[in-house]
Motif scaffolding. Structure first.
Motif, PDB file in Angstrom:
ATOM      1  N   VAL A 172      16.650  34.740  35.293  1.00 15.27           N
ATOM      2  CA  VAL A 172      15.567  35.737  35.373  1.00 15.27           C
ATOM      3  C   VAL A 172      15.050  36.461  36.328  1.00 15.27           C
ATOM      4  CG1 VAL A 172      13.446  35.661  34.610  1.00 15.27           C
ATOM      5  CG2 VAL A 172      15.370  35.186  33.143  1.00 15.27           C
ATOM      6  N   PRO A 173      15.435  35.633  37.793  1.00 16.02           N
ATOM      7  CA  PRO A 173      14.812  35.863  39.246  1.00 16.02           C
ATOM      8  C   PRO A 173      15.481  36.897  39.449  1.00 16.02           C
ATOM      9  CG  PRO A 173      15.087  33.295  38.937  1.00 16.02           C
ATOM     10  CD  PRO A 173      16.045  33.914  37.502  1.00 16.02           C
ATOM     11  N   LEU A 174      17.115  37.323  39.025  1.00 16.28           N
ATOM     12  CA  LEU A 174      17.315  38.600  39.335  1.00 16.28           C
ATOM     13  C   LEU A 174      17.279  40.083  38.693  1.00 16.28           C
ATOM     14  CD1 LEU A 174      21.148  37.060  39.294  1.00 16.28           C
ATOM     15  CD2 LEU A 174      18.988  37.028  41.566  1.00 16.28           C
ATOM     16  N   LEU A 175      16.600  39.807  38.001  1.00 12.74           N
ATOM     17  CA  LEU A 175      16.084  41.205  36.900  1.00 12.74           C
ATOM     18  C   LEU A 175      15.351  42.285  37.872  1.00 12.74           C
ATOM     19  CD1 LEU A 175      14.735  39.837  33.671  1.00 12.74           C
ATOM     20  CD2 LEU A 175      16.150  41.547  34.115  1.00 12.74           C
ATOM     21  N   GLY A 176      14.895  41.658  38.491  1.00 12.99           N
ATOM     22  CA  GLY A 176      13.606  42.945  39.479  1.00 12.99           C
ATOM     23  C   GLY A 176      14.933  43.435  40.471  1.00 12.99           C
ATOM     24  N   GLU A 177      15.428  42.620  41.197  1.00  9.07           N
ATOM     25  CA  GLU A 177      16.450  43.426  41.883  1.00  9.07           C
ATOM     26  C   GLU A 177      17.382  44.453  40.924  1.00  9.07           C
ATOM     27  OE1 GLU A 177      18.896  45.520  44.865  1.00  9.07           O
ATOM     28  OE2 GLU A 177      16.839  44.804  44.868  1.00  9.07           O
ATOM     29  N   PHE A 178      17.971  43.748  39.622  1.00 13.33           N
ATOM     30  CA  PHE A 178      19.372  44.984  39.025  1.00 13.33           C
ATOM     31  C   PHE A 178      18.067  45.006  38.054  1.00 13.33           C
ATOM     32  CE2 PHE A 178      20.967  45.063  34.106  1.00 13.33           C
ATOM     33  CZ  PHE A 178      22.229  45.040  35.480  1.00 13.33           C
ATOM     34  N   LEU A 179      17.139  46.203  37.701  1.00 11.35           N
ATOM     35  CA  LEU A 179      16.476  46.865  37.090  1.00 11.35           C
ATOM     36  C   LEU A 179      15.740  47.492  38.249  1.00 11.35           C
ATOM     37  CD1 LEU A 179      13.482  45.188  34.878  1.00 11.35           C
ATOM     38  CD2 LEU A 179      15.856  46.160  34.099  1.00 11.35           C
ATOM     39  N   ARG A 180      15.645  47.469  39.672  1.00 11.64           N
ATOM     40  CA  ARG A 180      15.811  49.299  40.662  1.00 11.64           C
ATOM     41  C   ARG A 180      17.253  49.290  40.962  1.00 11.64           C
ATOM     42  NH1 ARG A 180      16.703  49.975  45.530  1.00 11.64           N
ATOM     43  NH2 ARG A 180      18.219  47.744  45.650  1.00 11.64           N
ATOM     44  N   ARG A 181      18.010  48.476  40.610  1.00 13.13           N
ATOM     45  CA  ARG A 181      19.733  49.368  41.150  1.00 13.13           C
ATOM     46  C   ARG A 181      20.179  49.626  39.719  1.00 13.13           C
ATOM     47  NH1 ARG A 181      23.932  45.295  44.122  1.00 13.13           N
ATOM     48  NH2 ARG A 181      21.996  43.910  45.238  1.00 13.13           N
ATOM     49  N   TYR A 182      19.363  49.226  37.918  1.00 11.61           N
ATOM     50  CA  TYR A 182      19.564  50.125  37.488  1.00 11.61           C
ATOM     51  C   TYR A 182      18.966  50.505  36.044  1.00 11.61           C
ATOM     52  CZ  TYR A 182      23.858  48.778  39.695  1.00 11.61           C
ATOM     53  OH  TYR A 182      25.516  48.515  40.424  1.00 11.61           O
ATOM     54  N   PRO A 183      17.580  51.470  36.476  1.00 12.09           N
ATOM     55  CA  PRO A 183      16.748  50.991  35.723  1.00 12.09           C
ATOM     56  C   PRO A 183      16.566  51.906  34.091  1.00 12.09           C
ATOM     57  CG  PRO A 183      16.628  53.292  37.423  1.00 12.09           C
ATOM     58  CD  PRO A 183      17.860  52.106  37.795  1.00 12.09           C
ATOM     59  N   ALA A 184      17.864  52.653  34.517  1.00 11.76           N
ATOM     60  CA  ALA A 184      18.468  53.209  33.067  1.00 11.76           C
ATOM     61  C   ALA A 184      18.944  51.814  31.912  1.00 11.76           C
ATOM     62  CB  ALA A 184      19.465  54.287  33.052  1.00 11.76           C
ATOM     63  N   ILE A 185      19.017  50.722  32.061  1.00  7.53           N
ATOM     64  CA  ILE A 185      19.956  49.553  31.637  1.00  7.53           C
ATOM     65  C   ILE A 185      18.598  48.754  31.002  1.00  7.53           C
ATOM     66  CG2 ILE A 185      21.578  47.669  31.737  1.00  7.53           C
ATOM     67  CD1 ILE A 185      22.449  48.576  33.481  1.00  7.53           C
ATOM     68  N   VAL A 186      18.904  48.448  29.835  1.00  2.00           N
ATOM     69  CA  VAL A 186      17.220  47.501  29.356  1.00  2.00           C
ATOM     70  C   VAL A 186      18.111  45.839  28.970  1.00  2.00           C
ATOM     71  CG1 VAL A 186      16.109  47.530  27.062  1.00  2.00           C
ATOM     72  CG2 VAL A 186      16.034  49.355  27.897  1.00  2.00           C
ATOM     73  N   PRO A 187      18.283  45.043  29.677  1.00  4.26           N
ATOM     74  CA  PRO A 187      18.672  43.564  29.128  1.00  4.26           C
ATOM     75  C   PRO A 187      18.025  43.719  28.218  1.00  4.26           C
ATOM     76  CG  PRO A 187      17.948  44.258  32.306  1.00  4.26           C
ATOM     77  CD  PRO A 187      17.024  45.509  31.126  1.00  4.26           C
ATOM     78  N   ASP A 188      19.129  42.792  27.318  1.00 10.64           N
ATOM     79  CA  ASP A 188      18.240  42.222  25.803  1.00 10.64           C
ATOM     80  C   ASP A 188      19.215  41.071  25.956  1.00 10.64           C
ATOM     81  OD1 ASP A 188      18.092  41.493  23.282  1.00 10.64           O
ATOM     82  OD2 ASP A 188      19.214  43.325  22.251  1.00 10.64           O
ATOM     83  N   TRP A 189      18.358  40.290  26.598  1.00 11.73           N
ATOM     84  CA  TRP A 189      19.123  38.553  26.806  1.00 11.73           C
ATOM     85  C   TRP A 189      18.424  37.218  25.791  1.00 11.73           C
ATOM     86  CZ3 TRP A 189      17.954  38.109  32.418  1.00 11.73           C
ATOM     87  CH2 TRP A 189      19.573  39.196  33.345  1.00 11.73           C
ATOM     88  N   GLN A 190      19.994  36.466  25.116  1.00 10.53           N
ATOM     89  CA  GLN A 190      19.573  36.071  24.177  1.00 10.53           C
ATOM     90  C   GLN A 190      19.415  34.563  25.108  1.00 10.53           C
ATOM     91  OE1 GLN A 190      21.167  35.802  20.235  1.00 10.53           O
ATOM     92  NE2 GLN A 190      22.330  33.852  20.752  1.00 10.53           N
ATOM     93  N   PHE A 191      18.907  33.476  24.882  1.00  7.04           N
ATOM     94  CA  PHE A 191      18.477  32.439  25.010  1.00  7.04           C
ATOM     95  C   PHE A 191      18.558  31.362  24.651  1.00  7.04           C
ATOM     96  CE2 PHE A 191      16.171  35.070  27.861  1.00  7.04           C
ATOM     97  CZ  PHE A 191      16.489  34.736  29.812  1.00  7.04           C
ATOM     98  N   ASP A 192      20.554  30.549  24.523  1.00  8.31           N
ATOM     99  CA  ASP A 192      20.586  29.540  22.998  1.00  8.31           C
ATOM    100  C   ASP A 192      21.676  28.879  24.085  1.00  8.31           C
ATOM    101  OD1 ASP A 192      21.204  28.421  21.772  1.00  8.31           O
ATOM    102  OD2 ASP A 192      21.055  30.046  20.030  1.00  8.31           O
ATOM    103  N   ASN A 193      21.453  27.277  24.133  1.00  5.00           N
ATOM    104  CA  ASN A 193      22.244  26.541  24.674  1.00  5.00           C
ATOM    105  C   ASN A 193      23.684  26.718  23.571  1.00  5.00           C
ATOM    106  OD1 ASN A 193      20.394  25.941  26.567  1.00  5.00           O
ATOM    107  ND2 ASN A 193      19.813  24.321  25.263  1.00  5.00           N
TER     108      ASN A 193
END
Length: 309
Positions: free
Chosen positions: A108-129
């Motif tokens: 999650v802390p990487l999201l800011g930089e990732f979205l800045r580089r790739y604004p057209a990508i929409v992360p859909d993340w599933q958190f599950d152990n």
């Protein structure tokens, strides 16, 4: 799109020489690949393969179809990949599975930089152990450790997954520190139950000299989540055997102390895995490169390595 899937199953099977090998590349089962080819043959009204128990052999009509369809299919796949880009940039929904605490702490802390580089990508993340069904769940990628991977999946190791013994300074006050994994039996423990099997984890620890010993302790608590175990250990409820990824933050802050600093257990590796496709979607490709780069720049592989001094 269904016709394209049928053609892809045929082309990969022809190149690989068997449905099993094609299934590994496509992230499907051999039965699904065989069914796709059979449906394609039914639609075309021709037999494309001679089938035997050992290998597939193309018929004359199969050779002709391979020659005529292979090039156009590759061009069509490239066209789909380009169409999935927004003004030349990777675009679309990126479905990724990851552990709850691990994802929250490191992804999650990487999201800011990732979205800045790739604004057209929409992360859909599933958190599950629990281990993800990469193909059945239609995930673009997953990140985890100690996961049994199915056929048709590419694995890229990110960092070692080592387990260490930790406890809170207050819990250790006035107690004799263990010198050997067998000494943990004198301390209360926070045991971990596998969410997949329901069994308690049994750890075999090793040291730099190559010696091995079982880590036995009295289970005072039983949890199925390593992050909850870390918080219980910090509250003084006993010794926990934790993956380094869940312990390192608290070790660096002094909230936990590592016991038996020369000893650790191996849990495999923390890996990034994704379907083995002939043409990886741009959104998946840039995510993989981004995560690998972030792990390298942040030195996470070294931080998670229990063998370092």
């Amino acid at each position: 799109m269904e016709a394209l899937n049928l053609v892809e199953s045929f082309l990969v099977s022809a190149q690989a020489g068997s449905f099993s090998a094609a299934a590994r590349r496509l992230g499907l089962t051999p039965a699904a690949v065989s069914k796709n080819v059979a449906r394609l043959e039914a639609q075309l009204g021709v037999r494309l393969f001679h089938r035997s128990t050992r290998r597939l052999t193309l018929t004359d009509r199969g050779e002709q179809f391979l020659h005529e369809a292979g090039g156009p299919f590759d061009q069509l796949q490239q066209a789909f990949a380009r169409a999935a880009e927004d003004d030349g940039q990777p675009a679309g929904t990126l479905k990724v599975s990851m552990g709850v605490a691990f994802g929250r702490e490191y992804l999650v802390p990487l999201l800011g930089e990732f979205l800045r580089r790739y604004p057209a990508i929409v992360p859909d993340w599933q958190f599950d152990n629990r281990p993800a069904d990469l193909v059945g769940g239609a995930f673009d990628a997953a990140i985890g450790g100690g996961i049994a991977l199915n056929q048709g999946v590419v694995v890229r190791e990110l960092a070692p997954a080592h387990v260490i013994a930790v406890a809170a300074p207050d819990y250790l006050a006035g107690r004799e520190l263990p010198r050997h994994p067998a000494d943990l039996a004198c301390l209360e423990g926070i045991a971990r139950r596998s969410g997949a099997t329901g069994r308690l984890y049994a750890w075999t620890m090793r040291n730099r000299a190559g010696e091995q010993a079982a880590a036995d302790y009295r289970a005072r608590l039983v949890f199925d989540d390593p992050d909850a175990m870390a918080h219980a250990a910090m509250a003084g409820h006993g010794v926990a055997l934790l993956p380094m990824a869940h312990a390192v933050r608290w070790l660096e802050q002094g909230a936990l102390v590592r016991l038996l600093p020369d000893w650790y257990a191996e849990l495999g590796a923390i890996s990034l895995y994704y379907p083995n496709r002939r043409l990886l979607p741009p959104k998946t490709r840039v995510f993989i490169d981004f995560v690998v780069e972030a792990f390298r720049e942040r030195g996470l592989a070294a931080r998670f390595d229990a063998r370092r001094p």
